[in-house]
Write a protein that holds these residues in place. Structure first.
Motif, PDB file in Angstrom:
ATOM      1  N   PHE A  47       0.858  -1.186   0.000  1.00  0.00           N
ATOM      2  CA  PHE A  47       0.000   0.000   0.000  1.00  0.00           C
ATOM      3  C   PHE A  47       0.892   1.232   0.000  1.00  0.00           C
ATOM      4  O   PHE A  47       1.721   1.406   0.892  1.00  0.00           O
ATOM      5  N   LEU A  48       0.697   2.064  -1.009  1.00  0.00           N
ATOM      6  CA  LEU A  48       1.612   3.178  -1.233  1.00  0.00           C
ATOM      7  C   LEU A  48       0.917   4.533  -1.147  1.00  0.00           C
ATOM      8  O   LEU A  48      -0.259   4.660  -1.493  1.00  0.00           O
ATOM      9  N   GLY A  49       1.686   5.520  -0.723  1.00  0.00           N
ATOM     10  CA  GLY A  49       1.227   6.897  -0.736  1.00  0.00           C
ATOM     11  C   GLY A  49       0.213   7.222   0.341  1.00  0.00           C
ATOM     12  O   GLY A  49      -0.212   6.372   1.120  1.00  0.00           O
ATOM     13  N   ARG A  50      -0.156   8.459   0.339  1.00  0.00           N
ATOM     14  CA  ARG A  50      -1.132   8.957   1.310  1.00  0.00           C
ATOM     15  C   ARG A  50      -2.490   8.285   1.136  1.00  0.00           C
ATOM     16  O   ARG A  50      -3.218   8.065   2.091  1.00  0.00           O
ATOM     17  N   GLU A  51      -2.814   7.943  -0.104  1.00  0.00           N
ATOM     18  CA  GLU A  51      -4.101   7.308  -0.393  1.00  0.00           C
ATOM     19  C   GLU A  51      -4.108   5.823  -0.079  1.00  0.00           C
ATOM     20  O   GLU A  51      -5.140   5.180  -0.186  1.00  0.00           O
ATOM     21  N   ARG A  52      -2.944   5.250   0.261  1.00  0.00           N
ATOM     22  CA  ARG A  52      -2.816   3.821   0.572  1.00  0.00           C
ATOM     23  C   ARG A  52      -3.304   2.977  -0.604  1.00  0.00           C
ATOM     24  O   ARG A  52      -4.135   2.091  -0.463  1.00  0.00           O
ATOM     25  N   MET A  53      -2.756   3.273  -1.794  1.00  0.00           N
ATOM     26  CA  MET A  53      -3.125   2.560  -3.018  1.00  0.00           C
ATOM     27  C   MET A  53      -2.513   1.159  -3.009  1.00  0.00           C
ATOM     28  O   MET A  53      -1.331   0.994  -2.713  1.00  0.00           O
ATOM     29  N   ALA A  54      -3.342   0.161  -3.340  1.00  0.00           N
ATOM     30  CA  ALA A  54      -2.864  -1.218  -3.422  1.00  0.00           C
ATOM     31  C   ALA A  54      -2.113  -1.413  -4.729  1.00  0.00           C
ATOM     32  O   ALA A  54      -2.626  -1.099  -5.805  1.00  0.00           O
ATOM     33  N   ASN A  55      -0.901  -1.921  -4.619  1.00  0.00           N
ATOM     34  CA  ASN A  55      -0.051  -2.193  -5.771  1.00  0.00           C
ATOM     35  C   ASN A  55       0.663  -3.521  -5.556  1.00  0.00           C
ATOM     36  O   ASN A  55       1.044  -3.854  -4.439  1.00  0.00           O
ATOM     37  N   GLY A  56       0.825  -4.272  -6.653  1.00  0.00           N
ATOM     38  CA  GLY A  56       1.542  -5.536  -6.573  1.00  0.00           C
ATOM     39  C   GLY A  56       0.792  -6.632  -7.285  1.00  0.00           C
ATOM     40  O   GLY A  56      -0.013  -6.371  -8.186  1.00  0.00           O
ATOM     41  N   THR A  57       1.082  -7.857  -6.883  1.00  0.00           N
ATOM     42  CA  THR A  57       0.426  -9.005  -7.506  1.00  0.00           C
ATOM     43  C   THR A  57      -0.187  -9.903  -6.441  1.00  0.00           C
ATOM     44  O   THR A  57       0.243  -9.918  -5.288  1.00  0.00           O
ATOM     45  N   PHE A  58      -1.224 -10.628  -6.866  1.00  0.00           N
ATOM     46  CA  PHE A  58      -1.790 -11.686  -6.041  1.00  0.00           C
ATOM     47  C   PHE A  58      -1.891 -12.923  -6.918  1.00  0.00           C
ATOM     48  O   PHE A  58      -1.945 -12.827  -8.145  1.00  0.00           O
ATOM     49  N   GLU A  59      -1.875 -14.086  -6.282  1.00  0.00           N
ATOM     50  CA  GLU A  59      -1.909 -15.328  -7.044  1.00  0.00           C
ATOM     51  C   GLU A  59      -3.004 -16.249  -6.528  1.00  0.00           C
ATOM     52  O   GLU A  59      -3.117 -16.477  -5.325  1.00  0.00           O
ATOM     53  N   LEU A  60      -3.791 -16.740  -7.453  1.00  0.00           N
ATOM     54  CA  LEU A  60      -4.720 -17.825  -7.168  1.00  0.00           C
ATOM     55  C   LEU A  60      -4.000 -19.102  -7.566  1.00  0.00           C
ATOM     56  O   LEU A  60      -3.664 -19.283  -8.744  1.00  0.00           O
ATOM     57  N   LYS A  61      -3.728 -19.969  -6.618  1.00  0.00           N
ATOM     58  CA  LYS A  61      -2.905 -21.148  -6.861  1.00  0.00           C
ATOM     59  C   LYS A  61      -3.672 -22.284  -7.533  1.00  0.00           C
ATOM     60  O   LYS A  61      -3.072 -23.248  -7.984  1.00  0.00           O
ATOM     61  N   TYR A  96      -2.061 -12.210 -10.948  1.00  0.00           N
ATOM     62  CA  TYR A  96      -2.718 -11.009 -11.441  1.00  0.00           C
ATOM     63  C   TYR A  96      -2.123  -9.781 -10.747  1.00  0.00           C
ATOM     64  O   TYR A  96      -1.673  -9.861  -9.613  1.00  0.00           O
ATOM     65  N   TYR A  97      -2.179  -8.648 -11.445  1.00  0.00           N
ATOM     66  CA  TYR A  97      -1.628  -7.431 -10.871  1.00  0.00           C
ATOM     67  C   TYR A  97      -2.740  -6.507 -10.357  1.00  0.00           C
ATOM     68  O   TYR A  97      -3.884  -6.566 -10.803  1.00  0.00           O
ATOM     69  N   LEU A  98      -2.370  -5.665  -9.408  1.00  0.00           N
ATOM     70  CA  LEU A  98      -3.183  -4.541  -8.948  1.00  0.00           C
ATOM     71  C   LEU A  98      -2.301  -3.305  -9.093  1.00  0.00           C
ATOM     72  O   LEU A  98      -1.131  -3.336  -8.715  1.00  0.00           O
ATOM     73  N   LYS A  99      -2.869  -2.234  -9.625  1.00  0.00           N
ATOM     74  CA  LYS A  99      -2.085  -1.009  -9.792  1.00  0.00           C
ATOM     75  C   LYS A  99      -2.919   0.188  -9.342  1.00  0.00           C
ATOM     76  O   LYS A  99      -3.985   0.459  -9.897  1.00  0.00           O
ATOM     77  N   ASP A 100      -2.440   0.868  -8.333  1.00  0.00           N
ATOM     78  CA  ASP A 100      -3.063   2.094  -7.827  1.00  0.00           C
ATOM     79  C   ASP A 100      -4.549   1.913  -7.486  1.00  0.00           C
ATOM     80  O   ASP A 100      -5.380   2.753  -7.820  1.00  0.00           O
ATOM     81  N   VAL A 101      -4.878   0.820  -6.815  1.00  0.00           N
ATOM     82  CA  VAL A 101      -6.263   0.565  -6.402  1.00  0.00           C
ATOM     83  C   VAL A 101      -6.542   1.334  -5.116  1.00  0.00           C
ATOM     84  O   VAL A 101      -5.864   1.146  -4.109  1.00  0.00           O
ATOM     85  N   VAL A 102      -7.519   2.218  -5.178  1.00  0.00           N
ATOM     86  CA  VAL A 102      -7.941   3.017  -4.037  1.00  0.00           C
ATOM     87  C   VAL A 102      -9.331   2.546  -3.627  1.00  0.00           C
ATOM     88  O   VAL A 102     -10.186   2.326  -4.487  1.00  0.00           O
ATOM     89  N   LEU A 103      -9.556   2.398  -2.329  1.00  0.00           N
ATOM     90  CA  LEU A 103     -10.892   2.016  -1.865  1.00  0.00           C
ATOM     91  C   LEU A 103     -11.877   3.144  -2.125  1.00  0.00           C
ATOM     92  O   LEU A 103     -11.665   4.271  -1.680  1.00  0.00           O
ATOM     93  N   LYS A 104     -12.916   2.843  -2.845  1.00  0.00           N
ATOM     94  CA  LYS A 104     -13.998   3.798  -3.088  1.00  0.00           C
ATOM     95  C   LYS A 104     -15.247   3.232  -2.431  1.00  0.00           C
ATOM     96  O   LYS A 104     -15.714   2.163  -2.790  1.00  0.00           O
TER      97      LYS A 104
END
Length: 180
Positions: free
Chosen positions: A47-61, A133-141
């Protein structure tokens, strides 16, 4: 006749209340999994920045099909001291596909296929396909969330089962605070 009028009044009050503007915002705090057989790996999400944006990858095995089910619970820590109290918001034990279909609308404003993920959320897949799969700059809305939310640290715990045997849990913590 009085019962009908009362029911109509309650429905009108609820509809009017739903039109009120949101007075809070939600931000990610953490995401973790527990359990050695959990078919989901979120260890590469940050989680990055002031907005706590989700970034990175997750894997379904593995493909998450109808043999997988989840049960959801929520907890609140209003003081920030680690003392969580269980809330009434729960999700009954149901297949992963039914749960994804039922609860996806709460997260749809936050995660868009081709914009900030390559997970095919737009097709509501069942089974949920194995892969990384990747997540890039995901902000909770919180657009589709309830009008009233308790303030503090909100923990959502999804307990996973395969063929009714416990496999692990996913825990997402977010902070609910008044709009600044």
């Amino acid at each position: 006749m009085k019962e009908i009028l009362f029911c109509v009044l309650i429905m009108l009050v609820c509809k009017a209340y739903a039109l009120l503007p949101k007075t809070y915002e939600a931000r990610f705090v953490s995401i973790t999994t527990n359990g050695t057989q959990m078919p989901l790996d979120v260890s590469q999400i940050r989680f990055l920045g002031r907005e706590r944006m989700a970034n990175g990858t997750f894997e379904l095995k593995e493909d998450l099909d109808e043999s997988f089910s989840i049960f959801g619970e929520t907890f609140i820590d209003s003081m920030g001291d680690g003392e969580y109290k269980q809330l009434l918001f729960t999700a009954p034990k149901q297949s992963i596909c039914k749960a994804f279909e039922a609860y996806w609308p709460y997260f749809e404003p936050s995660v868009k296929f081709g914009v900030n993920t390559d997970f095919p959320v737009h097709t509501h897949p069942c089974p949920l396909p194995k892969g990384k799969y990747y997540l890039k700059d995901v902000v909770l809305k919180a657009d589709n969330w309830p009008v009233i939310m308790p303030r503090g640290f909100l923990k959502a715990v999804a307990t996973g089962f395969k063929n009714d045997e416990y496999v692990g849990s996913l825990e997402i913590v977010s902070k609910i605070s008044d709009l600044s």
